[in-house]
Motif scaffolding. Structure first.
Motif, PDB file in Angstrom:
ATOM      1  N   PHE A 266      58.537 -20.033 -66.761  1.00  0.00           N
ATOM      2  CA  PHE A 266      59.281 -19.855 -68.013  1.00  0.00           C
ATOM      3  C   PHE A 266      60.020 -21.139 -68.357  1.00  0.00           C
ATOM      4  O   PHE A 266      60.544 -21.820 -67.480  1.00  0.00           O
ATOM      5  CB  PHE A 266      60.256 -18.690 -67.882  1.00  0.00           C
ATOM      6  CG  PHE A 266      59.575 -17.378 -67.652  1.00  0.00           C
ATOM      7  CD1 PHE A 266      59.097 -16.643 -68.729  1.00  0.00           C
ATOM      8  CD2 PHE A 266      59.375 -16.890 -66.370  1.00  0.00           C
ATOM      9  CE1 PHE A 266      58.447 -15.440 -68.527  1.00  0.00           C
ATOM     10  CE2 PHE A 266      58.728 -15.695 -66.158  1.00  0.00           C
ATOM     11  CZ  PHE A 266      58.260 -14.967 -67.245  1.00  0.00           C
TER      12      PHE A 266
ATOM     13  N   ASP B 126      57.574 -19.488 -73.100  1.00  0.00           N
ATOM     14  CA  ASP B 126      59.003 -19.448 -73.375  1.00  0.00           C
ATOM     15  C   ASP B 126      59.575 -18.130 -72.845  1.00  0.00           C
ATOM     16  O   ASP B 126      58.906 -17.408 -72.113  1.00  0.00           O
ATOM     17  CB  ASP B 126      59.298 -19.661 -74.865  1.00  0.00           C
ATOM     18  CG  ASP B 126      58.702 -18.574 -75.749  1.00  0.00           C
ATOM     19  OD1 ASP B 126      58.481 -17.440 -75.250  1.00  0.00           O
ATOM     20  OD2 ASP B 126      58.463 -18.828 -76.935  1.00  0.00           O
ATOM     21  N   ASN B 127      60.790 -17.816 -73.215  1.00  0.00           N
ATOM     22  CA  ASN B 127      61.476 -16.665 -72.628  1.00  0.00           C
ATOM     23  C   ASN B 127      61.394 -15.404 -73.477  1.00  0.00           C
ATOM     24  O   ASN B 127      62.181 -14.481 -73.292  1.00  0.00           O
ATOM     25  CB  ASN B 127      62.947 -17.026 -72.362  1.00  0.00           C
ATOM     26  CG  ASN B 127      63.080 -18.039 -71.245  1.00  0.00           C
ATOM     27  OD1 ASN B 127      63.030 -17.696 -70.074  1.00  0.00           O
ATOM     28  ND2 ASN B 127      63.217 -19.313 -71.603  1.00  0.00           N
TER      29      ASN B 127
ATOM     30  N   ARG C 118      57.680 -11.560 -70.416  1.00  0.00           N
ATOM     31  CA  ARG C 118      58.508 -11.123 -69.287  1.00  0.00           C
ATOM     32  C   ARG C 118      58.036  -9.807 -68.670  1.00  0.00           C
ATOM     33  O   ARG C 118      58.681  -9.307 -67.755  1.00  0.00           O
ATOM     34  CB  ARG C 118      59.967 -10.960 -69.741  1.00  0.00           C
ATOM     35  CG  ARG C 118      60.675 -12.277 -70.026  1.00  0.00           C
ATOM     36  CD  ARG C 118      61.111 -12.931 -68.754  1.00  0.00           C
ATOM     37  NE  ARG C 118      61.804 -14.203 -68.963  1.00  0.00           N
ATOM     38  CZ  ARG C 118      62.230 -14.978 -67.982  1.00  0.00           C
ATOM     39  NH1 ARG C 118      62.034 -14.608 -66.723  1.00  0.00           N
ATOM     40  NH2 ARG C 118      62.835 -16.112 -68.230  1.00  0.00           N
TER      41      ARG C 118
END
Length: 608
Positions: free
Chosen positions: A336, A313-314, A319
């Motif tokens: 993502f 996921d984000n 990240r």
């Protein structure tokens, strides 16, 4: 990295064997030079690079960014040719990007031979001219980017030729050199195809033609797609000393979408972080026999290797540049989850929900909500420590979940589905990529640790107010230089840190000038820093830090009988890093000058 597939040559006890297929992931069917068949355990194969000079990739943050971006562009060019390749397709692709066909063949061969590592496509030189090199200045590039953004990425669907004419008209007015069609076309080709399509064709056509439906997400082989996600477990746990409640742990779990086998997991008392993700991914990369032995679990957990794609996921822990570059080095596509496309993480979310539903049957469960919990006293009923819960979940994975028929697999068990996928269609086994040598495994583990950049002085290096020194650092002591070097660290064991030696191209373990047992953790040092700030003490030395840690531990010991928070801190120190006890007690011998140091091998231990 090593690629295991039919026809590949492997060595066992110095003798060559040809791979015929897989019996399961931990065993391969091979044929010797006389045509005799033999079943070999993958973990017992000779290292592929044994007896050869080995070269390991640099730390991910120290890669030359200019060269690294060039490698990424080269990969985008050859991607369509990796699966289906013909002379015509290579020639057309080469012509499209302004290269000769042989250049593309060289890139393709280098990329495949490296085990799909982006490093194989990095330039081996500092400067170069020739075809494919965009020679435009910053002002020109800025104008080109603005025209592409405002004119090309619009519903007017202006052609590349028209864009080039508009750009050169502006260049003419500003007295700048005109740009070629190929240069602009190459820049446009770097734009994500889905982004360009959505901007030029509109959202509706994008949704109808390119965006996959919830039912269309499919994979065709094991380790093609791994999904990773986190959750707090609906269970109160207790500390090991007083068996008193300390709160709910977090679970990070990775799932193989094709078979629904669990690739790896990590339990912690801390909120999800890059460290949690790294521990989960590292567990999945390696065989798990030693982990099962350490936890006393009987059974097999035959899933390991390098996945093709990881869906996440984000969240910010996914990240980081370190994780992104790590995946690119090992040929892993990090994807993502797009907004509004929940099925991209649906498989792992369902398994995590299954785990949480299972813990509802355990003593100390908090259930899913207060209404469901009723008057059940979760903290009073809590019985599991973190280590006990980890062993329980691992046992459940190996001997229940993996052996239970799954509705989404047409009634097959995850284990059976994985074995079926390894055999492939028409009896041709699918290729599996694995970490080859002990040094590769060590590199992978350390590369997934957090890092800091520090200058090296006569006293060594200071990290979190602790001092570390080894003779290997002496050649980098340059008083008038501001050069900083990368030092990686395990937040749960700061008795040593790891320095990447740029000349030897290896990680060197740098011991602390003083050791504590249990080892100091990052959280303890953060507490010391807060205490220092509280008393406005500007200067704090190495010995003072260790003394402060011991005082805090004594205070914590006294308070742990009374407060949950203190028990939680104390328990967190017991969740060790993935190093064996033997390794924590030994220190590498110092080296002098630039002589190659002896680095002890890392035992594989997923137990925290």
């Amino acid at each position: 990295m090593r690629k295991l597939t039919a026809g590949e040559t492997v060595f066992y006890q110095g003798k060559p064997y040809i791979i015929e297929g897989f019996e399961n992931l931990d065993k391969i069917v091979c044929k010797d030079t006389k045509g005799n068949f033999k079943i070999l355990n993958i973990t017992e194969l000779d290292e592929e690079h044994q007896g050869k000079e080995q070269s390991y990739p640099p730390p991910v943050e120290s890669l030359n960014d200019k060269f690294y971006q060039t490698a990424l562009k080269r990969l985008e060019i050859i991607k369509p040719l990796l699966q289906a390749r013909s002379k015509k397709a290579v020639r057309e692709r080469a012509k499209e990007y302004g290269y000769c066909a042989q250049t593309l063949y060289n890139w393709i061969n280098a990329y495949i031979e490296s085990g799909n590592s982006i490093l194989a496509l990095m330039p081996k030189y500092e400067k170069r001219g020739g075809k494919g090199k965009t020679r435009i200045g910053k002002e020109q590039k800025k104008i080109i980017d603005e025209i592409i953004l405002n004119r090309y990425l619009s519903r007017q669907k202006i052609t590349v030729a028209q864009i080039v004419r508009e750009i050169n008209a502006i260049f003419y007015k500003k007295g700048l050199e005109p740009v070629s069609y190929n240069t602009v076309n190459r820049i446009i080709k770097q734009i994500d195809e889905r982004t360009a399509y959505k901007s030029r064709e509109g959202r509706n056509r994008y949704l109808n033609n390119l965006k996959p439906s919830a039912n269309s997400f499919e994979v065709s082989r094991p380790l093609e797609v791994i999904q990773i996600d986190h959750t707090p477990l609906d269970l109160q746990i207790v500390d090991e000393t007083y068996r008193k409640p300390i709160g709910r742990p977090y679970l990070t779990l990775a799932l193989d979408v094709y078979s629904r086998m669990i690739y790896g997991f990590h339990l912690t008392l801390d909120a999800p972080s890059l460290y949690s993700v790294g521990q989960t991914l590292y567990m999945g990369l390696l065989p798990k026999e030693e982990y099962l032995q350490k936890t006393g679990i009987k059974g097999k957990w035959n899933i390991f290797g390098i996945p093709d794609t990881i869906h996440v996921d984000n969240a910010k822990e996914f990240r980081s540049r370190g994780l992104k570059t790590f995946c690119e080095i090992f040929g892993i596509n990090l994807e993502f989850r797009p907004k509004g496309m929940p099925f991209f993480g649906g498989h792992v979310e369902r398994v995590i929900k299954t785990v949480n539903m299972h813990v509802h049957s355990l003593s100390g469960t908090t259930f899913s909500n207060p209404h469901e919990r009723g008057d059940y006293k979760s903290e009073k009923k809590a019985v599991f420590t973190l280590k006990e819960l980890e062993s329980y979940i691992a046992e459940w994975i190996v001997n229940i979940y993996h052996k239970t028929p799954h509705n989404g697999l047409d009634g097959m068990t995850p284990e059976d589905k994985f074995s079926e996928g390894l055999r492939g269609e028409n009896g041709l086994p699918v290729p599996i990529r694995i970490l080859d040598s002990a040094e590769e495994k060590k590199f992978a583990r350390i590369s997934l640790l957090p890092f800091e950049e520090r200058k090296i002085t006569k006293q060594g290096v200071s990290l979190f107010k602790l001092r570390y020194y080894d003779e290997a650092l002496s050649v980098f002591i340059r008083p008038k230089s501001n050069d900083k070097y990368i030092f990686r660290y395990d937040p749960k064991d700061l008795n040593q840190i790891y320095f990447y030696h740029p000349d030897l191209r290896e990680y060197i373990e740098i011991p602390g000038v003083k050791k504590l047992y249990p080892p100091p953790t990052k959280w303890e040092l953060d507490t010391v820093a807060k205490e220092t700030k509280r008393y406005r003490q500007r200067e704090i030395h190495n010995e003072m830090v260790y003394d402060a840690i011991l005082r805090l531990r004594k205070r914590e010991e006294e308070a742990s009988k009374k407060t949950k928070q203190a028990r939680r801190k104390k328990e967190n120190r017991k969740i060790r890093s993935p190093l064996s006890n033997k390794e924590q007690q030994n220190t590498r011998k110092p080296v002098s000058g630039t002589a190659k140091p002896k680095i002890k091998k890392f035992d594989i231990d997923f137990e925290d």
